[in-house]
Design an enzyme around this catalytic site. Structure first.
Site, short mmCIF file in Angstrom:
data_model
loop_
_atom_site.label_atom_id
_atom_site.label_comp_id
_atom_site.label_asym_id
_atom_site.label_seq_id
_atom_site.Cartn_x
_atom_site.Cartn_y
_atom_site.Cartn_z
N LYS A 83 0.84 -1.20 0.00
CA LYS A 83 0.00 0.00 0.00
C LYS A 83 0.88 1.25 0.00
CE LYS A 83 -3.77 1.95 2.84
NZ LYS A 83 -4.59 1.68 4.06
N SER A 158 -9.30 2.55 3.72
CA SER A 158 -8.40 3.19 2.80
C SER A 158 -7.57 2.23 1.95
CB SER A 158 -7.45 4.12 3.57
OG SER A 158 -6.59 3.40 4.43
N SER A 182 -9.61 0.46 7.93
CA SER A 182 -9.10 0.47 6.56
C SER A 182 -8.63 -0.87 6.01
CB SER A 182 -7.95 1.48 6.45
OG SER A 182 -8.44 2.79 6.60
#
Length: 471
Positions: A83, A158, A182
């Site tokens: 990520k 997220s 997230s």
């Protein structure tokens, strides 16, 4: 990224080196010599190219040879992505923000080293909303990350880029992290398994170590429970948490029957929608049929919890605005998106509350622990309503309306970040009228990841999770 041209289901499953393997299955095929790491990386890259013009999940590709950790580890040779809020040496870390120009990281973040110890091959980095603040991966001035089950809808946030790639079959597993939901939110939106570990289970992030209350946990999103379990065991092999009981490798359900509490509505007053309630009640019926005792429970939380968490959230945006030049010399907080600016401005109006907010948030542990009295696990929705369409939570929505929508959506996940308890999102048997997945969430006491994985294994075995390639 090419322009999106209409809604559809998007997946990359095909007859190649990856096949329909999860990460554990692909690693086993590599160990047997049926597939080489180079073949797995090559075909994963081809799959990513095939779907990412529709999904918009990738932030940056790793150039040249695949970034691999070698031949050892539980996931040796398995392709994955990191990520884009976590440093990977040689790749820029952009945090999903247009407020600065990212530069290549000089070294791996501590969690990156822990992830690499499992043997994965890193192909690049995935997109996230600005600084991970939003529960959807959307932008002001850029294309969103779209849900592979229905591209008119959000992939969650997220860790939306990671979830979209895994759900679409481009890679079997990908890095995710969670400061308020997230990992679990995009897992629920995209029909995946998402385990947020206990505080301290994996190495702390640099930001987490600096916070007065570390709410951030790193992990992965996957299509199978055994991948989540294998990741946690590999992480524990790299570093065992001194303050938590060991988990070890969980390989299936437990014979022990549990007492499980459940809630349908959030204690902050948000009522779940019909599809979400149906997912929970259907799971309750399944658990009872399997011999578990399931009963309603009330979660003990201070009435001010939502406002306090929002203030803490705003504090993070304020701190990023103050320290942003450490990310890039050209950082300009005026280029932060509408959600980030709104959170910062709200904090500036309420900053005097900070000592009381921190005191109350830290006390949440006591009230929440009381909710588990006599129970092994607590089950709830992951989100108060099902996955919204693209635009509903866009940072271009006026802040007052946007934050109202976010709080009516993200009503269950943040408490586990504040308390440090582990929780897991698993796909339910239910789906929305548009065919989107609906997740349910289980939470345990600190260190209780084994129970979470065992119950997830049992549900997966009883009613295998829906597969996108079968739709």
């Amino acid at each position: 990224m090419t322009t999106f041209d209409g809604p559809t289901i998007v997946h990359a499953f095909r007859d190649d080196a990856l096949g329909e393997h999860d990460a554990v299955g692909l690693a086993a095929a590599i160990r047997r010599g049926e597939v080489s790491p180079a073949e797995a990386a090559r075909d994963a890259r081809a799959r990513v190219r095939a779907v990412d013009a529709r999904l918009g999940a990738v932030q940056v590709h790793a150039d040249g040879p695949a970034h691999t950790a070698g031949t050892g580890g539980a996931f040796a040779g398995v392709p994955t992505f990191v990520k884009d809020n976590t440093d990977y040496q040689g790749l820029p870390t952009g945090h999903g923000s247009a407020s600065f120009r990212p530069k290549a990281a000089k070294q791996h973040a501590p969690f990156t080293r822990q992830l690499l110890s499992s043997g994965v091959t890193v192909l690049g980095k995935t997109r996230l909303p600005e600084f991970g603040f939003s529960p959807t991966t959307e932008y002001d001035g850029a294309e969103p990350v779209r849900n592979p089950w229905h591209t008119d809808y959000s992939a969650g946030g997220s860790s939306g880029g990671s979830a979209a790639l895994v759900a679409a079959g481009a890679v079997p597993i990908a890095h995710a992290n969670d400061g308020g939901g997230s990992i679990r939110i995009p897992a629920a939106c995209c029909g995946l398994v998402g385990l947020k570990p206990s505080r301290g289970r994996v190495v702390a992030s640099a930001l987490g170590r600096q916070l007065p209350l570390d709410i951030i946990s790193d992990g992965v999103v996957s299509r199978s429970v055994r991948d989540a379990a294998a990741f946690l065991a590999a992480a524990e092999t790299y570093r065992r948490s001194p303050g938590l009981p060991p988990v070890g490798l969980v390989e299936g359900p437990s014979a022990r029957r549990l007492r499980i509490g459940f809630v349908l509505d959030s204690p902050n007053g948000v009522h779940s929608d019909a599809s979400t309630r149906a997912a929970v009640t259907e799971t309750v019926a399944t658990l009872e049929r399997l011999g578990h005792t399931v009963e309603p429970v009330e979660l003990g939380m201070d009435p001010s919890f939502t406002d306090d968490f929002l203030t803490y959230w705003g504090m993070l945006s304020f701190l990023l605005g103050v320290t942003g030049r450490t990310l890039g010399a050209d950082f300009d907080r005026r280029r932060m998106d509408g959600l980030s600016r709104g959170l910062r401005e709200e904090y500036l109006r309420n900053w005097r509350r900070t000592p009381g907010v921190l005191r109350r948030l830290k006390r949440t542990k006591e009230a929440y622990a009381a909710s588990f009295r006599g129970l092994d696990l607590v089950m709830s929705p992951v989100l108060a309503h099902t996955t919204p369409p693209i635009g509903h939570l866009s940072p271009t929505v006026p802040y007052a309306k946007l934050i109202e929508r976010i709080l009516a959506y993200v009503a269950f996940t943040p408490v586990d970040n504040v308390v440090g308890t582990p929780s897991i999102s698993v796909p339910s048997a239910a789906a929305t009228p548009d065919g989107l997945p609906v997740g349910v969430m289980f939470a345990a006491r600190p260190g209780g990841e084994r129970k979470l994985l065992e119950i997830a294994f049992e549900l997966e075995a009883d009613r295998p999770f829906r597969r996108i390639q079968d739709q």
